[in-house]
Design a protein around this motif. Sequence first.
Motif, PDB file in Angstrom:
ATOM      1  N   ALA A  66       0.839  -1.199   0.000  1.00  0.00           N
ATOM      2  CA  ALA A  66       0.000   0.000   0.000  1.00  0.00           C
ATOM      3  C   ALA A  66       0.871   1.245   0.000  1.00  0.00           C
ATOM      4  N   THR A  67       0.221   2.371  -0.183  1.00  0.00           N
ATOM      5  CA  THR A  67       0.840   3.673  -0.018  1.00  0.00           C
ATOM      6  C   THR A  67       0.060   4.418   1.044  1.00  0.00           C
ATOM      7  N   LEU A  68       0.758   4.981   2.037  1.00  0.00           N
ATOM      8  CA  LEU A  68       0.092   5.848   3.000  1.00  0.00           C
ATOM      9  C   LEU A  68      -0.191   7.141   2.245  1.00  0.00           C
ATOM     10  N   ALA A  69      -1.462   7.477   2.074  1.00  0.00           N
ATOM     11  CA  ALA A  69      -1.839   8.570   1.176  1.00  0.00           C
ATOM     12  C   ALA A  69      -2.212   9.859   1.895  1.00  0.00           C
ATOM     13  N   ALA A  70      -2.839   9.785   3.055  1.00  0.00           N
ATOM     14  CA  ALA A  70      -3.296  10.994   3.741  1.00  0.00           C
ATOM     15  C   ALA A  70      -3.552  10.701   5.208  1.00  0.00           C
ATOM     16  N   VAL A  71      -3.527  11.776   5.995  1.00  0.00           N
ATOM     17  CA  VAL A  71      -3.878  11.712   7.410  1.00  0.00           C
ATOM     18  C   VAL A  71      -4.842  12.858   7.680  1.00  0.00           C
ATOM     19  N   ASP A  78     -10.503  20.120  26.135  1.00  0.00           N
ATOM     20  CA  ASP A  78     -11.584  20.095  27.116  1.00  0.00           C
ATOM     21  C   ASP A  78     -12.930  19.811  26.457  1.00  0.00           C
ATOM     22  N   GLY A  79     -12.948  18.905  25.477  1.00  0.00           N
ATOM     23  CA  GLY A  79     -14.175  18.479  24.826  1.00  0.00           C
ATOM     24  C   GLY A  79     -14.674  19.386  23.719  1.00  0.00           C
ATOM     25  N   ARG A  80     -14.005  20.495  23.459  1.00  0.00           N
ATOM     26  CA  ARG A  80     -14.446  21.433  22.431  1.00  0.00           C
ATOM     27  C   ARG A  80     -13.480  21.416  21.249  1.00  0.00           C
ATOM     28  N   ARG A  81     -14.053  21.382  20.048  1.00  0.00           N
ATOM     29  CA  ARG A  81     -13.233  21.306  18.838  1.00  0.00           C
ATOM     30  C   ARG A  81     -12.470  22.612  18.620  1.00  0.00           C
ATOM     31  N   VAL A  82     -11.149  22.486  18.405  1.00  0.00           N
ATOM     32  CA  VAL A  82     -10.328  23.661  18.132  1.00  0.00           C
ATOM     33  C   VAL A  82      -9.696  23.616  16.747  1.00  0.00           C
ATOM     34  N   ALA A  83      -9.603  22.439  16.129  1.00  0.00           N
ATOM     35  CA  ALA A  83      -8.976  22.359  14.805  1.00  0.00           C
ATOM     36  C   ALA A  83      -9.363  21.060  14.113  1.00  0.00           C
ATOM     37  N   VAL A  84      -9.448  21.138  12.792  1.00  0.00           N
ATOM     38  CA  VAL A  84      -9.600  19.962  11.938  1.00  0.00           C
ATOM     39  C   VAL A  84      -8.672  20.161  10.757  1.00  0.00           C
ATOM     40  N   GLY A  85      -8.225  19.082  10.164  1.00  0.00           N
ATOM     41  CA  GLY A  85      -7.346  19.222   9.019  1.00  0.00           C
ATOM     42  C   GLY A  85      -7.034  17.906   8.362  1.00  0.00           C
ATOM     43  N   MET A  86      -6.355  18.030   7.227  1.00  0.00           N
ATOM     44  CA  MET A  86      -5.930  16.858   6.470  1.00  0.00           C
ATOM     45  C   MET A  86      -4.595  17.194   5.816  1.00  0.00           C
ATOM     46  N   GLN A  87      -3.748  16.187   5.724  1.00  0.00           N
ATOM     47  CA  GLN A  87      -2.458  16.370   5.070  1.00  0.00           C
ATOM     48  C   GLN A  87      -2.190  15.171   4.174  1.00  0.00           C
ATOM     49  N   GLN A  88      -1.785  15.459   2.946  1.00  0.00           N
ATOM     50  CA  GLN A  88      -1.393  14.398   2.014  1.00  0.00           C
ATOM     51  C   GLN A  88       0.000  13.909   2.393  1.00  0.00           C
ATOM     52  N   VAL A  89       0.199  12.611   2.314  1.00  0.00           N
ATOM     53  CA  VAL A  89       1.519  12.018   2.514  1.00  0.00           C
ATOM     54  C   VAL A  89       1.728  11.011   1.390  1.00  0.00           C
TER      55      VAL A  89
END
Length: 159
Positions: A66-71, A78-89
Amino acid sequence: MRSRRAVIWGLLASGLLSGCLGSVPFRPRAYDEAVRVVGFQVDFQPDGTGVLDLDLEVKNPASDAATLAAVDFTLRVDGRRVAVGMQQVAAPLAADGRAPLRVLFPLASARTPGATEPVRRRVQVEGGVVLRFGGTERRAPFQAERVLPLTWVPPLEGG
């Protein structure tokens, strides 16, 4: 006649499985257990910059390379969302192999007032690693939680 049937059944079985790269027969939860969070650190700065340092170990549960493609990730404090994201690898992963994967995600937020002393906060990270098998992709999820001392915390969204 028996050998002819065996050949026909063999051809049918191989034809059915040929389009299933990355499949793991008889192990339906194989991808749920394929990624382990070795560790992570979060650093927020008062100017709104920051970084999520994510250290993973990925196991390929399939007998196909396989190829690791993305993360991708969601970060909560404290239970509250502060960031979301994606990175290609783009990293190879041998059939039935293991590989370390370290990803640095830049973080951006509004400028924040902070304390002079770090405050211990519950930090959660969850997401997934995409494994690509030719034209087939499979996502292996992960999650981890730690209590980290943070001096600066961006404005928190939602609950």
